[in-house]
Design an enzyme around this catalytic site. Structure first.
Site, mmCIF file in Angstrom:
data_model
loop_
_atom_site.group_PDB
_atom_site.id
_atom_site.type_symbol
_atom_site.label_atom_id
_atom_site.label_comp_id
_atom_site.label_asym_id
_atom_site.label_seq_id
_atom_site.Cartn_x
_atom_site.Cartn_y
_atom_site.Cartn_z
ATOM 1 N N ASP A 246 0.855 -1.177 0.000
ATOM 2 C CA ASP A 246 0.000 0.000 0.000
ATOM 3 C C ASP A 246 0.897 1.234 0.000
ATOM 4 O O ASP A 246 1.963 1.225 0.613
ATOM 5 C CB ASP A 246 -0.849 0.039 1.287
ATOM 6 C CG ASP A 246 -1.901 -1.070 1.302
ATOM 7 O OD1 ASP A 246 -2.044 -1.757 0.287
ATOM 8 O OD2 ASP A 246 -2.560 -1.223 2.347
ATOM 9 N N LYS A 268 -4.085 3.506 -2.602
ATOM 10 C CA LYS A 268 -4.566 4.888 -2.699
ATOM 11 C C LYS A 268 -3.481 5.927 -2.951
ATOM 12 O O LYS A 268 -2.473 5.945 -2.284
ATOM 13 C CB LYS A 268 -5.289 5.256 -1.405
ATOM 14 C CG LYS A 268 -6.483 4.384 -1.157
ATOM 15 C CD LYS A 268 -7.388 5.023 -0.119
ATOM 16 C CE LYS A 268 -8.540 4.118 0.231
ATOM 17 N NZ LYS A 268 -8.166 3.008 1.106
ATOM 18 N N MET A 381 -12.036 4.569 8.112
ATOM 19 C CA MET A 381 -12.393 5.282 6.879
ATOM 20 C C MET A 381 -13.639 6.137 7.097
ATOM 21 O O MET A 381 -14.537 6.164 6.251
ATOM 22 C CB MET A 381 -12.637 4.270 5.738
ATOM 23 C CG MET A 381 -11.372 3.525 5.355
ATOM 24 S SD MET A 381 -11.660 2.233 4.132
ATOM 25 C CE MET A 381 -12.209 0.882 5.183
HETATM 26 N N1 SAH Z 1 -6.226 -3.009 7.287
HETATM 27 C C1 SAH Z 1 -6.137 -1.768 8.012
HETATM 28 C C2 SAH Z 1 -7.271 -0.828 7.704
HETATM 29 C C3 SAH Z 1 -7.279 -0.320 6.299
HETATM 30 S S1 SAH Z 1 -8.585 0.805 6.000
HETATM 31 C C4 SAH Z 1 -6.050 -2.065 9.510
HETATM 32 O O1 SAH Z 1 -6.244 -3.195 9.928
HETATM 33 O O2 SAH Z 1 -5.763 -1.133 10.264
HETATM 34 C C5 SAH Z 1 -7.790 2.348 6.229
HETATM 35 C C6 SAH Z 1 -8.276 3.011 7.487
HETATM 36 O O3 SAH Z 1 -7.609 2.483 8.605
HETATM 37 C C7 SAH Z 1 -8.017 4.493 7.542
HETATM 38 O O4 SAH Z 1 -9.016 5.211 6.850
HETATM 39 C C8 SAH Z 1 -8.104 4.747 9.027
HETATM 40 O O5 SAH Z 1 -9.429 4.784 9.477
HETATM 41 C C9 SAH Z 1 -7.461 3.481 9.582
HETATM 42 N N2 SAH Z 1 -6.026 3.679 9.852
HETATM 43 C C10 SAH Z 1 -5.014 2.995 9.286
HETATM 44 N N3 SAH Z 1 -3.839 3.410 9.791
HETATM 45 C C11 SAH Z 1 -4.119 4.368 10.697
HETATM 46 C C12 SAH Z 1 -3.332 5.186 11.564
HETATM 47 N N4 SAH Z 1 -1.995 5.081 11.595
HETATM 48 N N5 SAH Z 1 -3.952 6.077 12.354
HETATM 49 C C13 SAH Z 1 -5.299 6.171 12.349
HETATM 50 N N6 SAH Z 1 -6.093 5.440 11.543
HETATM 51 C C14 SAH Z 1 -5.508 4.541 10.730
#
Ligand code: SAH
Length: 471
Positions: A246, A268, A381
């Protein structure tokens, strides 16, 4: 880096040590590990040096120092404080690297601390800044490297030719050596078990030369802080031929990957078209079918809003082996980072992970159920849809004072935490210009009871506070 590390070939080269005392002895002991011709220039010799001289291991020039004694030397050590200056000048005139013991100003090179598993040698230097750190690192590395590591490297060098004849160059050969140095072959060697060693060696050679499809590991990279990677994820990154990651995966994590792994960023991008899931699947299938070990590196956990399941199914359809390495999902990583327990007695008995966005806009949920007292949920998200989400919840009768914590760029250096109530969520996000990935927690309270943190604005749809600004 001021001092450039390198390994100098001293076979049959002349090295001069000026001085015959303790310091000279220390350098001679080091140099005796090599096949240098060691010349000691001193009017008198320490008794251990005299013994080396009697055994013919060093040459003693029993005279006072004179510049021509340095002619043709590869290296010079001055181990006599009174002569440092003269020796440094004479070496400088001849373009010979010189080390004046304990005098960095007069030296042109420094000798690192070494961990010796000849022919494997680790050199450690701190450019004189922190000798205690250097010593500590050395003893840790000493403990890490088995004594017989050098013999293993020797054995490998004898095998090199026959391996080159049997295993084609590239991935397969590299994969053989990886198994040799880091798998059961090494363990048998170090345990002195010659029979298992030979058997495993042969098995590995047959294995890496049989035709194979590659494989894919779906690996969770955690929320951002590289230290939150699992050991397994780290190993997979070290073994990968190709890393499909990613774009949000930070440089700190990619830094831990094998240097020559091919990196393919997908996912993205703010201002460009993002590849479709079908395109990402096609890349994974193509790379695996070329016989490579592909690591599909995803933020957080591959199975939590990460489409891990879809990729796994697409690969399985093609008969490509897949394994999954979990990661710390954002809801867990960010909560720990800001001190927000996900369950607490008397507060909530469950926590829901939900997404705020779906392919066609706002994700639909059972808002009435979520609006009930005692519910807690983490919204992934959800930044863009935050206004709609809070409107749905308020319509469904949620208490407008329900506490909300927003964590942006959680676990990273630019992490921000904002606290507000569900009634003031949208305003809080807008006023603070939240742009990074952010997770929104509803219905949770921080672990610490400091007044500072617990004063949630109670007014409907107004008020916010930023508890920690980006550093
Ligand atoms: N697979 C990932 C989620 C992917 S969707 C997981 O398990 O965390 C992407 C969303 O994850 C973002 O829109 C946000 O809501 C969250 N996210 C991912 N990394 C983040 C971070 N460092 N701080 C806050 N939110 C995060």
């Amino acid at each position: 880096m001021r001092y450039f590390p390198l390994f100098l070939d001293l076979d049959n080269r002349k090295v001069v040590i000026v001085g015959g005392g303790e310091e000279a002895l220390r350098k001679v002991r080091l140099l005796l590990k090599t096949k240098a011709r060691i010349n000691v220039v001193a009017p008198a010799l320490h008794e251990e040096l005299a013994a080396y001289r009697n055994d013919g291991r060093i040459v003693w020039l029993a005279k006072s120092f004179a510049a021509p004694l340095l002619d043709d030397a590869a290296l010079v050590y001055s181990a006599d404080d009174d002569l440092h200056h003269d020796v440094a000048v004479a070496a400088g005139d001849r373009g010979i690297p010189v080390n004046a013991v304990d005098d960095a100003a007069l030296s042109t090179f420094i000798t690192p601390s070494i961990v010796d598993r000849d022919p494997v040698v680790v050199a450690i230097g701190t450019e004189g800044t922190s000798p205690v750190l250097g010593m500590g690192l050395r003893s840790r590395i000493e403990a890490l490297l088995p004594q017989a590591l050098g013999s293993l490297a020797e054995a490998a060098s004898h095998l090199r030719q026959s391996v080159a004849e049997r295993v084609p160059q590239g991935n397969r050969r590299r994969s053989f050596w990886q198994r040799y140095f880091f798998g059961s072959i090494r363990d048998s060697f170090l345990a002195g078990d010659a029979r298992s060693y030979t058997r495993e060696l042969e098995a590995a050679l047959i294995d890496v030369t049989s035709p194979s499809v590659g494989r894919v590991s779906l690996v969770g990279a955690g929320p951002g802080d590289p230290e939150l990677l699992t050991l397994k994820a780290q190993r997979k990154l070290q073994e990968a031929d190709v890393i499909v990651h990613d774009r949000l995966i930070g440089p700190g994590i990619l830094e831990l990957a094998r240097r020559d792994a091919i990196r393919i960023p997908v996912g993205k991008t703010p201002f460009a078209a993002s590849p479709k899931q079908s395109e990402i699947n096609a890349i994974l299938i193509r790379e695996a079918k070329a016989g490579r070990h592909v690591v599909r590196l995803k933020g957080g956990d591959p199975y939590v809003f990460g489409r891990g399941g879809e990729e796994q199914a697409a690969l399985a359809d093609q008969g490509i082996p897949v394994d999954v390495v979990p990661g710390i999902t954002a809801a867990l990583g960010c909560a720990a980072s800001v001190g927000l327990p996900l369950t607490q007695r008397g507060q909530n008995r469950s926590i829901t992970l939900l997404t705020g966005a779906s392919e066609d806009g706002l994700a639909q949920h059972d808002w009435a159920a979520l609006a009930k007292p005692g519910q807690a949920f983490a919204i992934y998200m959800g930044v863009n849809a935050a206004g709609d989400i809070s409107a749905e919840l308020l319509d469904a009768g949620i208490d407008h004072r329900t506490p909300v914590t927003v964590v942006e760029n959680g676990t990273l250096a630019n992490e921000r935490v904002m606290m507000c109530s569900i009634g003031s969520l949208w305003e809080t996000l807008a006023l603070n210009g939240v742009e990074g990935p952010a997770i929104i927690y509803v219905g949770l309270k921080p672990a610490t009871t400091s007044a500072d943190i617990l004063t949630f604005p109670a007014r409907e749809a107004t008020g916010h506070q930023v508890l920690r600004a980006a550093s």
